[in-house]
Scaffold this active site. Sequence first.
Site, PDB file in Angstrom:
ATOM      1  N   HIS A 170      19.977  13.086 -38.988  1.00 24.96           N
ATOM      2  CA  HIS A 170      20.537  12.901 -40.327  1.00 24.96           C
ATOM      3  C   HIS A 170      19.634  11.982 -41.164  1.00 24.96           C
ATOM      4  O   HIS A 170      19.420  12.231 -42.353  1.00 24.96           O
ATOM      5  CB  HIS A 170      21.928  12.262 -40.242  1.00 24.96           C
ATOM      6  N   GLN A 213      16.772  22.149 -39.626  1.00 26.62           N
ATOM      7  CA  GLN A 213      16.419  23.366 -38.880  1.00 26.62           C
ATOM      8  C   GLN A 213      17.157  23.429 -37.546  1.00 26.62           C
ATOM      9  O   GLN A 213      17.350  24.501 -36.980  1.00 26.62           O
ATOM     10  CB  GLN A 213      14.912  23.438 -38.637  1.00 26.62           C
ATOM     11  N   LYS A 214      17.592  22.284 -37.045  1.00 31.29           N
ATOM     12  CA  LYS A 214      18.379  22.235 -35.802  1.00 31.29           C
ATOM     13  C   LYS A 214      19.495  23.279 -35.835  1.00 31.29           C
ATOM     14  O   LYS A 214      19.780  23.927 -34.845  1.00 31.29           O
ATOM     15  CB  LYS A 214      18.923  20.815 -35.669  1.00 31.29           C
ATOM     16  N   GLN A 256      22.832  28.235 -39.629  1.00 26.89           N
ATOM     17  CA  GLN A 256      23.608  27.645 -40.731  1.00 26.89           C
ATOM     18  C   GLN A 256      22.758  27.569 -42.009  1.00 26.89           C
ATOM     19  O   GLN A 256      23.191  27.961 -43.095  1.00 26.89           O
ATOM     20  CB  GLN A 256      24.080  26.253 -40.325  1.00 26.89           C
ATOM     21  N   VAL A 314      14.630  16.852 -35.490  1.00 23.00           N
ATOM     22  CA  VAL A 314      14.214  15.577 -34.888  1.00 23.00           C
ATOM     23  C   VAL A 314      14.630  15.614 -33.422  1.00 23.00           C
ATOM     24  O   VAL A 314      15.743  16.035 -33.092  1.00 23.00           O
ATOM     25  CB  VAL A 314      14.883  14.392 -35.612  1.00 23.00           C
TER      26      VAL A 314
END
Length: 288
Positions: A37, A148-149, A153, A176
């Site tokens: 985040h 991108q995780k 979505q 990350v």
Amino acid sequence: MQIVKTIAEVRRLVSTVRQEGKRIGFVPTMGALHNGHVSLMKTARKQCDYVVVSIFVNPTQFGPSEDFEKYPRNLDSDAITCRKTGVDLVFAPSVKDMYPRENWTWVEVENLTKSLCGAHRPGHFRGVTTVCTKLFNIVDSDMAFFGQKDAQQAIVIRRMMADLHLPLEIVICPTVRESDGLAVSSRNQYLKPTERKDASLLYHALTICEDLARKGENRVKVLIAAMQQVLGRSVAIEPEYIQIVDLDTLEPLETIDRPALVALAARLGTTRLIDNIILDLNVSSGDV
Ligand code: AMP
């Protein structure tokens, strides 16, 4: 930094900032903030004059047997993280604020949402696109930042914006990772120590796939088998899906002949983890 809980207050503050001609960036989150985040907030900080972070555990994107109740919530420590990162405004509404009455209006992207996570979490993306539409309408930013995780979505949201002619610019930021490669996630804290150790195999499998593809292996079946083999090294890992799909349409590929998303989901005990890389053999890295 201000922390506000009501929609009216966010609207008032943002419209004042907008009148000053400032560029507004928005980072929607469910809280339990971590370095993933923070990287989104830092990118927003660089690209915008005023940064809004929302913290809202959205009930409509959780299935009945999922972890809505036990999802970690800690507004005080999240506020400290936001303040340290240079956020201007934290919006932390209640469920009652966001869903004041029975919700009869849903925003649904009909394609892109049936495969990958959508196949295993019915209604999940409808909840995500609906809450994002509400949040985008409330916050009224110029840009919104996603990770991108959660690649599916981000792709679904981008499509929603295009289909509905919404003017907000969507920025997708790289995943990350912890030092062993595990994608940072609020759900990692559910993992038992042995599960946490084995969880690094998820990213390891993705890197093996990328290595093989870069050496010339373009058969999806072979690449998936190689990833299954890596995950098979741990009895704790129960793969839910391992797929290689077209990066834009999310349709399954047989050969890697265009930019592809390599995505997987797995359960370790009661914890469900997801990860992905982008395989574009014309560029050098798996993370955008
Ligand atoms: P969440 O709080 O899980 O809903 O995530 C809020 C935003 O943070 C989403 O856009 C996620 O994709 C993004 N995010 C979560 N984990 C990471 C990570 N490890 N790296 C980059 N972005 C992330």
